[in-house]
Design a protein around this motif. Structure first.
Motif, mmCIF file in Angstrom:
data_model
loop_
_atom_site.group_PDB
_atom_site.id
_atom_site.type_symbol
_atom_site.label_atom_id
_atom_site.label_comp_id
_atom_site.label_asym_id
_atom_site.label_seq_id
_atom_site.Cartn_x
_atom_site.Cartn_y
_atom_site.Cartn_z
ATOM 1 N N ASN A 116 0.743 -1.300 -0.281
ATOM 2 C CA ASN A 116 0.049 0.058 0.405
ATOM 3 C C ASN A 116 0.487 1.511 0.012
ATOM 4 O OD1 ASN A 116 -3.092 0.333 -0.531
ATOM 5 N ND2 ASN A 116 -2.820 -1.529 1.640
ATOM 6 N N ILE A 117 1.743 0.951 -1.012
ATOM 7 C CA ILE A 117 2.976 2.710 -1.122
ATOM 8 C C ILE A 117 3.343 2.292 -2.669
ATOM 9 C CG2 ILE A 117 4.915 3.178 0.283
ATOM 10 C CD1 ILE A 117 4.616 2.406 2.620
ATOM 11 N N ALA A 118 2.522 3.265 -2.878
ATOM 12 C CA ALA A 118 3.963 3.681 -4.232
ATOM 13 C C ALA A 118 5.699 4.119 -3.880
ATOM 14 C CB ALA A 118 2.991 4.315 -4.786
ATOM 15 N N HIS A 119 6.316 3.819 -4.107
ATOM 16 C CA HIS A 119 7.575 3.844 -3.590
ATOM 17 C C HIS A 119 8.040 5.490 -4.141
ATOM 18 C CE1 HIS A 119 12.161 3.202 -3.077
ATOM 19 N NE2 HIS A 119 11.955 4.232 -1.968
ATOM 20 N N LYS A 120 8.464 5.436 -5.516
ATOM 21 C CA LYS A 120 8.877 6.388 -6.339
ATOM 22 C C LYS A 120 7.558 7.169 -7.445
ATOM 23 C CE LYS A 120 14.074 5.086 -5.746
ATOM 24 N NZ LYS A 120 14.962 4.998 -6.437
ATOM 25 N N GLU A 121 8.422 7.793 -8.156
ATOM 26 C CA GLU A 121 7.194 8.755 -8.499
ATOM 27 C C GLU A 121 6.794 7.969 -9.388
ATOM 28 O OE1 GLU A 121 9.518 12.422 -10.117
ATOM 29 O OE2 GLU A 121 8.938 13.206 -7.402
ATOM 30 N N ILE A 122 8.249 6.823 -10.153
ATOM 31 C CA ILE A 122 7.961 6.193 -11.508
ATOM 32 C C ILE A 122 6.287 5.205 -11.026
ATOM 33 C CG2 ILE A 122 9.468 4.743 -10.339
ATOM 34 C CD1 ILE A 122 10.258 4.152 -13.880
ATOM 35 N N ASP A 123 6.046 4.689 -10.241
ATOM 36 C CA ASP A 123 5.136 4.424 -9.947
ATOM 37 C C ASP A 123 3.683 4.432 -9.108
ATOM 38 O OD1 ASP A 123 7.376 2.375 -9.583
ATOM 39 O OD2 ASP A 123 7.489 3.150 -7.528
ATOM 40 N N LEU A 124 3.582 5.445 -9.778
ATOM 41 C CA LEU A 124 2.399 5.492 -10.227
ATOM 42 C C LEU A 124 1.851 7.323 -11.240
ATOM 43 C CD1 LEU A 124 0.634 7.956 -7.201
ATOM 44 C CD2 LEU A 124 3.647 7.917 -7.562
ATOM 45 N N LYS A 125 1.004 6.764 -11.885
ATOM 46 C CA LYS A 125 0.772 7.487 -12.773
ATOM 47 C C LYS A 125 0.421 9.146 -12.701
ATOM 48 C CE LYS A 125 0.220 6.870 -17.451
ATOM 49 N NZ LYS A 125 0.996 6.572 -18.292
ATOM 50 N N ASN A 126 -0.203 9.302 -12.010
ATOM 51 C CA ASN A 126 -0.891 10.621 -11.185
ATOM 52 C C ASN A 126 -0.055 11.098 -10.113
ATOM 53 O OD1 ASN A 126 -2.782 11.000 -13.217
ATOM 54 N ND2 ASN A 126 -3.803 10.274 -12.509
ATOM 55 N N TRP A 127 1.451 11.327 -10.365
ATOM 56 C CA TRP A 127 2.546 11.085 -8.509
ATOM 57 C C TRP A 127 2.102 12.582 -8.437
ATOM 58 C CZ3 TRP A 127 5.890 14.404 -8.729
ATOM 59 C CH2 TRP A 127 6.764 15.139 -9.717
ATOM 60 N N ARG A 128 1.816 13.541 -8.850
ATOM 61 C CA ARG A 128 2.333 14.926 -8.625
ATOM 62 C C ARG A 128 0.221 15.210 -7.881
ATOM 63 N NH1 ARG A 128 4.492 15.476 -13.552
ATOM 64 N NH2 ARG A 128 6.133 16.698 -13.798
ATOM 65 N N SER A 129 -0.353 14.686 -8.046
ATOM 66 C CA SER A 129 -1.981 15.398 -7.277
ATOM 67 C C SER A 129 -1.719 14.105 -6.102
ATOM 68 C CB SER A 129 -2.650 14.748 -8.692
ATOM 69 O OG SER A 129 -3.108 13.350 -8.783
ATOM 70 N N ASN A 130 -0.590 12.873 -6.053
ATOM 71 C CA ASN A 130 -1.262 11.771 -5.053
ATOM 72 C C ASN A 130 0.000 12.631 -3.887
ATOM 73 O OD1 ASN A 130 -3.546 10.149 -5.503
ATOM 74 N ND2 ASN A 130 -2.283 9.860 -7.524
ATOM 75 N N GLN A 131 0.226 13.263 -3.325
ATOM 76 C CA GLN A 131 2.122 13.603 -2.447
ATOM 77 C C GLN A 131 1.371 14.282 -1.419
ATOM 78 O OE1 GLN A 131 5.072 15.756 -4.516
ATOM 79 N NE2 GLN A 131 3.837 16.482 -5.485
ATOM 80 N N LYS A 132 0.311 14.314 -1.306
ATOM 81 C CA LYS A 132 -1.143 14.556 -0.085
ATOM 82 C C LYS A 132 -2.088 13.001 0.496
ATOM 83 C CE LYS A 132 0.211 19.038 0.294
ATOM 84 N NZ LYS A 132 -0.936 20.529 0.646
ATOM 85 N N LEU A 138 9.753 3.373 3.060
ATOM 86 C CA LEU A 138 10.433 2.553 2.230
ATOM 87 C C LEU A 138 11.619 2.433 1.665
ATOM 88 C CD1 LEU A 138 8.389 -0.443 0.867
ATOM 89 C CD2 LEU A 138 7.443 1.140 -0.929
ATOM 90 N N SER A 139 12.528 3.999 1.722
ATOM 91 C CA SER A 139 13.245 3.495 1.188
ATOM 92 C C SER A 139 14.509 3.110 2.195
ATOM 93 C CB SER A 139 14.280 5.330 1.064
ATOM 94 O OG SER A 139 13.310 5.906 -0.422
ATOM 95 N N THR A 140 14.276 3.128 3.494
ATOM 96 C CA THR A 140 15.360 2.765 5.077
ATOM 97 C C THR A 140 15.023 0.993 4.550
ATOM 98 O OG1 THR A 140 13.911 4.827 5.947
ATOM 99 C CG2 THR A 140 15.377 2.855 7.040
ATOM 100 N N VAL A 141 13.316 0.601 3.683
ATOM 101 C CA VAL A 141 13.722 -1.035 3.722
ATOM 102 C C VAL A 141 14.965 -1.161 2.962
ATOM 103 C CG1 VAL A 141 12.271 -2.662 3.056
ATOM 104 C CG2 VAL A 141 11.210 -0.932 5.212
ATOM 105 N N PHE A 142 14.733 -0.754 1.687
ATOM 106 C CA PHE A 142 15.591 -1.230 0.917
ATOM 107 C C PHE A 142 17.101 -0.587 1.172
ATOM 108 C CE2 PHE A 142 11.802 -0.328 -1.984
ATOM 109 C CZ PHE A 142 11.137 -1.445 -2.149
ATOM 110 N N ASP A 143 17.335 0.573 1.880
ATOM 111 C CA ASP A 143 19.105 1.470 1.979
ATOM 112 C C ASP A 143 19.660 0.866 2.952
ATOM 113 O OD1 ASP A 143 17.839 2.641 -0.494
ATOM 114 O OD2 ASP A 143 17.179 4.726 0.624
#
Length: 257
Positions: free
Chosen positions: A150-166, A178-183
């Motif tokens: 239930n988390i899209a990690h990066k902008e590439i991972d959802l179509k309308n990322w600009r309007s979904n930042q909140k 999620l970045s912490t999980v990976f990094d």
């Protein structure tokens, strides 16, 4: 080794849409499913033991809600149900099967989209689940966490990322976690390791024409320890048929536990 993960959006609903006709043809070794929306007593026949597989389930206490499952071709060495965190386990969100030195987990993170109280529950899950992720990452076993995060990690991972930042699912705090999980934990987003292309989604809203226009989100993952992730060979999102508002994520590994 072929692993499939799918949020069913209801086990009985997916059954009626042909999921169990499709499943045997995939020749998968393990299928992880989420959002059963069923109790143990509701799961019988092909839903419990599809052709060639045995099913294991961790259901929510609340009827018609959440729940995760695993279908396996060979018997696991052991099944571990729940995280040991009562607030999480009451919602049926974690089921682990061990095969030799490999652990496969069906995982379902809360959605926070229905209101502030559910977003708070999602943040609670993220905070209290992280130590378990740390222990899994450092346990010396190969671990594969499959499911709807239930988390899209990066902008590439959802179509309308600009309007979904909140909006829940793309909040800065969720993405940073999620970045912490990976990094920091060095766990690997296996699909993205193989496929860096845009417009690869696993969930589409039922509103508008999201599916037809491929206005989606990539929120279903197979996340693995580095050794197992390095054995991944092919990854695909199956979209020829629809069993749910999510699509099956299928990954093959050159690995024999």
């Amino acid at each position: 080794m072929r692993i499939v993960t799918l949020n069913l959006n209801g086990l009985r609903s997916a059954t009626s849409k042909g999921f169990f006709d499709w499943l045997p043809r995939q020749e998968a070794d393990v299928i992880c499913v989420q959002e059963l929306k069923a109790q143990q007593g509701d799961i019988h026949g092909i839903m419990r033991a599809p052709n060639g597989y045995t099913g294991y389930f961790h259901c929510a206490e609340k009827k018609g809600y959440s729940g995760v499952g695993l279908y396996t071709r060979r018997s696991p060495d052991q099944i571990m149900e729940g995280t040991g965190i009562p607030e999480i386990d009451a919602e049926g969100r974690y089921l682990r099967a061990d095969f030799g030195n490999l652990s496969i987990i069906s995982l379902y993170l809360p959605s926070g989209s229905s209101g502030e109280h559910r977003q708070a529950a999602k943040f609670f899950f993220m905070e209290h689940f992280f130590p378990l992720l740390q222990s899994l990452a450092g346990c010396g076993r190969e671990v594969l966490l499959c499911g709807d995060w239930n988390i899209a990690h990066k902008e590439i991972d959802l179509k309308n990322w600009r309007s979904n930042q909140k909006n829940s699912g793309f909040l800065p705090e969720e993405r940073a976690w999620l970045s912490t999980v990976f990094d920091e934990l060095k766990l690997v987003d296996v699909f993205r390791k193989i496929n860096p292309a845009p417009d690869q989604y696993t969930w589409w809203s039922n509103r508008g024409q999201a599916w037809a226009k491929n206005v989606g989100w990539r929120i279903d993952y197979q996340i693995a320890t580095p050794g197992l992730a390095g054995k991944a060979t092919v990854a695909s999102i199956y979209k020829d048929e629809r069993f749910s508002d999510h699509a099956p994520l299928i990954i093959d590994y050159d690995f024999n536990p």
